[in-house]
Design a protein around this motif. Structure first.
Motif, PDB file in Angstrom:
ATOM      1  N   VAL A 153     -24.708 -11.617 -11.445  1.00  0.00           N
ATOM      2  CA  VAL A 153     -23.471 -10.930 -11.842  1.00  0.00           C
ATOM      3  C   VAL A 153     -23.040 -11.377 -13.243  1.00  0.00           C
ATOM      4  N   LEU A 154     -23.224 -12.651 -13.509  1.00  0.00           N
ATOM      5  CA  LEU A 154     -22.866 -13.190 -14.827  1.00  0.00           C
ATOM      6  C   LEU A 154     -23.718 -12.545 -15.923  1.00  0.00           C
ATOM      7  N   THR A 155     -25.005 -12.393 -15.645  1.00  0.00           N
ATOM      8  CA  THR A 155     -25.904 -11.784 -16.633  1.00  0.00           C
ATOM      9  C   THR A 155     -25.473 -10.340 -16.908  1.00  0.00           C
ATOM     10  N   LEU A 162      -3.826 -17.571  -9.206  1.00  0.00           N
ATOM     11  CA  LEU A 162      -3.318 -18.472 -10.244  1.00  0.00           C
ATOM     12  C   LEU A 162      -4.230 -18.393 -11.475  1.00  0.00           C
ATOM     13  N   MET A 163      -5.534 -18.398 -11.243  1.00  0.00           N
ATOM     14  CA  MET A 163      -6.482 -18.310 -12.364  1.00  0.00           C
ATOM     15  C   MET A 163      -6.430 -16.923 -13.009  1.00  0.00           C
ATOM     16  N   MET A 164      -6.303 -15.879 -12.204  1.00  0.00           N
ATOM     17  CA  MET A 164      -6.275 -14.521 -12.762  1.00  0.00           C
ATOM     18  C   MET A 164      -4.994 -14.304 -13.590  1.00  0.00           C
ATOM     19  N   ALA A 204     -11.515 -21.375 -21.784  1.00  0.00           N
ATOM     20  CA  ALA A 204     -12.451 -20.294 -22.123  1.00  0.00           C
ATOM     21  C   ALA A 204     -12.416 -19.192 -21.056  1.00  0.00           C
ATOM     22  N   VAL A 205     -12.380 -19.590 -19.771  1.00  0.00           N
ATOM     23  CA  VAL A 205     -12.336 -18.595 -18.676  1.00  0.00           C
ATOM     24  C   VAL A 205     -11.090 -17.716 -18.807  1.00  0.00           C
ATOM     25  N   GLU A 206      -9.937 -18.351 -19.076  1.00  0.00           N
ATOM     26  CA  GLU A 206      -8.691 -17.592 -19.172  1.00  0.00           C
ATOM     27  C   GLU A 206      -8.712 -16.657 -20.380  1.00  0.00           C
ATOM     28  N   MET A 207      -9.321 -17.124 -21.483  1.00  0.00           N
ATOM     29  CA  MET A 207      -9.428 -16.236 -22.660  1.00  0.00           C
ATOM     30  C   MET A 207     -10.278 -15.024 -22.310  1.00  0.00           C
ATOM     31  N   LEU A 208     -11.348 -15.258 -21.550  1.00  0.00           N
ATOM     32  CA  LEU A 208     -12.224 -14.150 -21.169  1.00  0.00           C
ATOM     33  C   LEU A 208     -11.487 -13.174 -20.243  1.00  0.00           C
ATOM     34  N   LEU A 209     -10.886 -13.714 -19.172  1.00  0.00           N
ATOM     35  CA  LEU A 209     -10.232 -12.840 -18.187  1.00  0.00           C
ATOM     36  C   LEU A 209      -9.070 -12.066 -18.806  1.00  0.00           C
ATOM     37  N   LEU A 261     -16.210  -7.660 -12.539  1.00  0.00           N
ATOM     38  CA  LEU A 261     -17.290  -8.586 -12.187  1.00  0.00           C
ATOM     39  C   LEU A 261     -16.878 -10.040 -12.473  1.00  0.00           C
ATOM     40  N   SER A 262     -16.137 -10.231 -13.578  1.00  0.00           N
ATOM     41  CA  SER A 262     -15.653 -11.594 -13.876  1.00  0.00           C
ATOM     42  C   SER A 262     -14.693 -12.053 -12.773  1.00  0.00           C
ATOM     43  N   GLY A 263     -13.861 -11.116 -12.314  1.00  0.00           N
ATOM     44  CA  GLY A 263     -12.931 -11.437 -11.227  1.00  0.00           C
ATOM     45  C   GLY A 263     -13.682 -11.812  -9.957  1.00  0.00           C
ATOM     46  N   TYR A 264     -14.814 -11.144  -9.720  1.00  0.00           N
ATOM     47  CA  TYR A 264     -15.648 -11.475  -8.551  1.00  0.00           C
ATOM     48  C   TYR A 264     -16.193 -12.906  -8.691  1.00  0.00           C
ATOM     49  N   ILE A 265     -16.678 -13.235  -9.893  1.00  0.00           N
ATOM     50  CA  ILE A 265     -17.216 -14.591 -10.113  1.00  0.00           C
ATOM     51  C   ILE A 265     -16.118 -15.625  -9.868  1.00  0.00           C
ATOM     52  N   ALA A 266     -14.934 -15.331 -10.418  1.00  0.00           N
ATOM     53  CA  ALA A 266     -13.804 -16.256 -10.227  1.00  0.00           C
ATOM     54  C   ALA A 266     -13.508 -16.412  -8.732  1.00  0.00           C
TER      55      ALA A 266
END
Ligand code: HEM
Length: 371
Positions: free
Chosen positions: A110-112, A188-190, A33-38, A141-146
């Motif tokens: 940040v997520l909100t 790697l995640m990004m 799910a995270v990868e689909m979002l990013l 912001l998603s990259g910051y959370i990651a």
């Protein structure tokens, strides 16, 4: 000197292998799910910025409107592994979370904000307004959370820096000193985002809500992205493995499961990349993207599963070197509670499956239709 806090005297209520299994499975789902979002978000942003064809606009809208749903999966599939990780690694994970407390807690705010921006992004695209900068803000912001999650997951493996960090600030104000494994791990995640995002497009191209022209655009773009970023993902994975300390590398190459996980993870990826590349150049529209989409989705899950096992190995081996053995806990299994949990877990999965099938059967407007 012992850096880890004393172990909780209350024994674990379930076997360690079971908690680990549940942790690995739920974390792999979180990662998909995270990868689909990013990846999906970045793809939609770029398409909405260039707006060079009607197909690119339709694709941007189609992906964007699904991202708010993907975000619910990111969050809900993030909670179970967090709970399992706290049970198994609490002494390390709680400590590192407190040490970067301000940044760690900032994730909620940040997520909100990110979630709200996703809705704004979709609404602006639907209204035909300029939206790329809203989507880009959500992506950053998603990259910051990651980054914060990677920071915490690496800090928990470094008890040697905890004392100095706590002496500098007991308020959780500072980030940890440089760690050579952090950036490769985060990248790697990004990179995985555009790989899984590309596979997601290949899957979406099988939907009957796209016209034939749109299908071949979506599948062609997805296939090329997955192929290109599969290679980047692979390179980032090799980089992340190579920067590990020698003792961890030695453990990774000798333990049969860890060895298999790294080989299978990378092996699967290469296979997918080759298959997708071949299909992309053969023209997806002609060979029918529907079955290919299901293959892509299954392989994406398997890849994330093997990478989570590999990543789990890195954690266990790193902690073992520092004197923390995750298997060394008193277990008094409460089988009644474990049984009840498993029944509810399977029941919950069944309900989610049913919900997805209801959504799948619902009549949907064409993606390009102006609402
Ligand atoms: C936009 C939102 C999110 C993004 C981009 C994101 C991204 C990530 C990334 C990149 C990692 C891997 C970190 C690493 O080990 O290097 C990760 C791990 C994790 N995430 Fe998320 N995440 C998000 C939201 C959440 C939420 C809301 C939760 C929980 C409620 C969560 C729970 C976890 C847990 C527990 C792990 C690591 C588990 C472990 O190592 O055992 N995440 N996430």
């Amino acid at each position: 000197m012992q850096s880890f806090p004393a172990v909780d005297p209350i024994p674990l209520p379930a076997p360690i292998w079971l908690i680990k299994l549940l942790h690995i499975v739920t974390l792999a789902l979180h990662f998909v799910a995270v990868e689909m979002l990013l990846g999906g978000l970045l793809i939609a942003v770029v398409l909405s910025l260039f707006r060079n064809s009607p197909q690119s606009q339709v694709t941007a809208r189609a992906v964007a409107k699904r991202l708010t749903v993907v975000m619910t999966f990111v969050i809900n599939l993030g909670v179970p592994p967090l709970l399992f990780a706290q049970v198994l690694y609490g002494r390390a994970l709680y400590t590192s979370s407190v040490l970067i407390g301000v940044y760690w807690i900032s994730i909620i705010a940040v997520l909100t904000l990110t979630y709200w921006l996703l809705y704004q992004f979709t609404a602006r695209l639907e209204a035909g307004k300029s939206a790329w900068w809203v989507g880009l803000s959500a992506w950053l912001l998603s990259g910051y959370i990651a980054r914060m999650l990677s920071t915490n997951m690496t800090l928990m493996l470094r008890p040697e820096v905890w004392r100095d960090m706590y002496s500098s600030s007991a308020m959780g104000l500072y980030l940890p000193p440089t760690d050579p494994t952090l950036t490769p791990r985060w990248l790697l995640m990004m990179a995985g985002g555009l790989f899984i995002g590309g596979l997601w497009l290949v899957y979406l191209a099988g939907r009957s809500t796209f016209t034939a022209d749109e299908k071949s655009f979506v599948a062609g773009l997805g296939g090329k992205l997955a192929a290109a970023f599969g290679i980047v993902y692979l390179a980032a994975g090799i980089w992340a493995a190579r920067v590990q300390p020698d003792a961890v590398k030695a453990g990774l190459s000798t333990h049969p499961l860890y060895h298999f996980a790294s080989f299978a993870g990378y092996g699967w990826m290469v296979l997918v990349v080759v298959a997708i590349l071949a299909a992309a150049f053969a023209g997806f529209g002609k060979i029918g993207a529907n079955w290919l989409g299901w293959v892509a989705a299954t392989l994406a899950l398997l890849i994330e599963l093997t990478l989570v096992i590999f990543r789990d190995a890195v954690r266990d081996l790193s902690l073992l070197v520092k004197g923390f053995d995750v298997w060394d806990r008193t277990v008094v299994t409460n089988w009644g509670v474990v049984g009840l949990f498993l029944v509810l877990f399977v029941g919950g999965l069944g309900v989610v499956g049913w919900l997805i099938s209801v959504v799948a059967r619902a009549q949907k407007p064409m993606e390009g239709a102006v609402l």
